[in-house]
Design an enzyme around this catalytic site. Structure first.
Site, PDB file in Angstrom:
ATOM      1  N   ASP A  65       0.837  -1.200   0.000  1.00  0.00           N
ATOM      2  CA  ASP A  65       0.000   0.000   0.000  1.00  0.00           C
ATOM      3  C   ASP A  65       0.874   1.253   0.000  1.00  0.00           C
ATOM      4  O   ASP A  65       2.076   1.185   0.292  1.00  0.00           O
ATOM      5  CB  ASP A  65      -0.979   0.009   1.189  1.00  0.00           C
ATOM      6  CG  ASP A  65      -0.311  -0.300   2.530  1.00  0.00           C
ATOM      7  OD1 ASP A  65       0.937  -0.269   2.610  1.00  0.00           O
ATOM      8  OD2 ASP A  65      -1.044  -0.574   3.498  1.00  0.00           O
ATOM      9  N   ASN A 133      -8.740  -1.438  13.100  1.00  0.00           N
ATOM     10  CA  ASN A 133     -10.101  -1.494  12.567  1.00  0.00           C
ATOM     11  C   ASN A 133     -10.298  -2.717  11.677  1.00  0.00           C
ATOM     12  O   ASN A 133     -11.292  -2.827  10.976  1.00  0.00           O
ATOM     13  CB  ASN A 133     -10.434  -0.212  11.792  1.00  0.00           C
ATOM     14  CG  ASN A 133      -9.526  -0.019  10.581  1.00  0.00           C
ATOM     15  OD1 ASN A 133      -8.618  -0.824  10.335  1.00  0.00           O
ATOM     16  ND2 ASN A 133      -9.760   1.034   9.819  1.00  0.00           N
ATOM     17  N   HIS A 135      -8.363  -3.594   9.123  1.00  0.00           N
ATOM     18  CA  HIS A 135      -7.911  -3.478   7.737  1.00  0.00           C
ATOM     19  C   HIS A 135      -6.677  -4.333   7.470  1.00  0.00           C
ATOM     20  O   HIS A 135      -5.888  -4.632   8.370  1.00  0.00           O
ATOM     21  CB  HIS A 135      -7.708  -2.009   7.319  1.00  0.00           C
ATOM     22  CG  HIS A 135      -6.489  -1.328   7.850  1.00  0.00           C
ATOM     23  ND1 HIS A 135      -6.346   0.039   7.882  1.00  0.00           N
ATOM     24  CD2 HIS A 135      -5.325  -1.817   8.378  1.00  0.00           C
ATOM     25  CE1 HIS A 135      -5.171   0.338   8.385  1.00  0.00           C
ATOM     26  NE2 HIS A 135      -4.533  -0.763   8.693  1.00  0.00           N
ATOM     27  N   GLU A 140     -10.053  -0.936   3.948  1.00  0.00           N
ATOM     28  CA  GLU A 140     -10.729  -0.450   5.141  1.00  0.00           C
ATOM     29  C   GLU A 140     -12.056  -1.193   5.353  1.00  0.00           C
ATOM     30  O   GLU A 140     -12.547  -1.865   4.439  1.00  0.00           O
ATOM     31  CB  GLU A 140     -10.996   1.053   4.982  1.00  0.00           C
ATOM     32  CG  GLU A 140      -9.732   1.890   4.761  1.00  0.00           C
ATOM     33  CD  GLU A 140      -8.912   2.092   6.032  1.00  0.00           C
ATOM     34  OE1 GLU A 140      -8.750   1.150   6.834  1.00  0.00           O
ATOM     35  OE2 GLU A 140      -8.397   3.209   6.211  1.00  0.00           O
TER      36      GLU A 140
END
Ligand code: PGA
Length: 239
Positions: A65, A133, A135, A140
């Protein structure tokens, strides 16, 4: 998913290095996806200290990423981070990393280019960190399990956690490239690294909750050959 319990962060890092060594043995010219973030730093330190780390010399790395909309030479690029913590200490040439260009005028085209590259060679080995979270990369909550490499808006939670890397929230770019969940699912071997009590809740959800895009990491249950190395503090209470 196979879960390996490490005593602490150092133990996790050593076990992760041994896993990578073992898994890459026998794969000629492997294509490898490795993460940035705090969790893998100990793994990279162990690899750099390993006199036998030349097993990585024939690998080709694909960036997991990257922030989008900042200059290539910006000090916050994740490619730069990867260079500092992994490539440079291991004396691996920069060209071994296939990276996103964060500054391109056509981000969607850039995402397609990277997805095509990952699809063309296939991913042999992928190491991932786990966001608080849920991810993986910057997939996401809400990410489709069939998602390919693309540009995403960062969630508020990711902006907050990434603020720890760059000083404050204002320094965190709002958009990012990420390899998609379906792109990652093509990996032959996957290692998820999880460290720290602040990850215990999301690790419980990853291992025990039903698969749902709301917890992107639950998609790992459908991947081939997944190993989770978690230190004790990250393990769900009672496990
Ligand atoms: P961390 O980040 O390794 O810094 O905890 C993990 C992630 O957000 O994927």
């Amino acid at each position: 998913m196979k879960v390996v319990v490490a005593d602490d962060y150092e133990d996790l890092s050593r076990r992760a290095a041994a896993w990578l060594h073992r898994t890459l043995a026998g794969i000629n010219n492997p294509t490898v996806v490795l993460p940035t973030g705090n969790t893998p730093v100990g793994l990279y330190r162990n690899l750099a200290a390993d006199p036998n780390s030349q097993f990585l010399g024939n690998a080709r790395f694909i960036q997991l990423d990257e922030y989008q909309g900042i200059p290539r030479e910006d000090s916050r690029t994740l490619a730069g981070w990867f260079w500092r913590v992994f490539l440079q200490p291991l004396s691996i040439r920069k060209s071994a990393l296939l990276s996103f260009d964060p500054s391109v005028p056509d981000p969607d085209g850039e995402a397609e280019r990277m997805d095509a590259a990952a699809t063309q060679t296939g991913i042999d080995v992928c190491v991932l960190g786990l966001g608080q979270n849920g991810h993986l990369g910057f997939n996401e909550p809400g990410s489709d399990f069939k998602s390919r490499t693309r540009v995403v808006d960062l969630s508020e939670e990711s902006i907050k956690s990434n603020a720890a890397y760059w000083g404050d929230k204002g320094q965190v770019p709002r958009r990012a490239f990420t390899l998609g969940l379906a792109t990652l699912a093509s990996s032959k071997h996957t290692l998820l690294l999880v460290s720290g009590a602040h990850k215990a809740g999301i690790l419980t959800a990853t291992l025990k909750a039903p698969q749902s895009p709301q917890v992107p990491a639950t998609c790992l249950k459908s991947f081939r050959d997944v190993t989770v190395i978690a230190d004790r503090s990250a393990l769900p209470a009672g496990d």
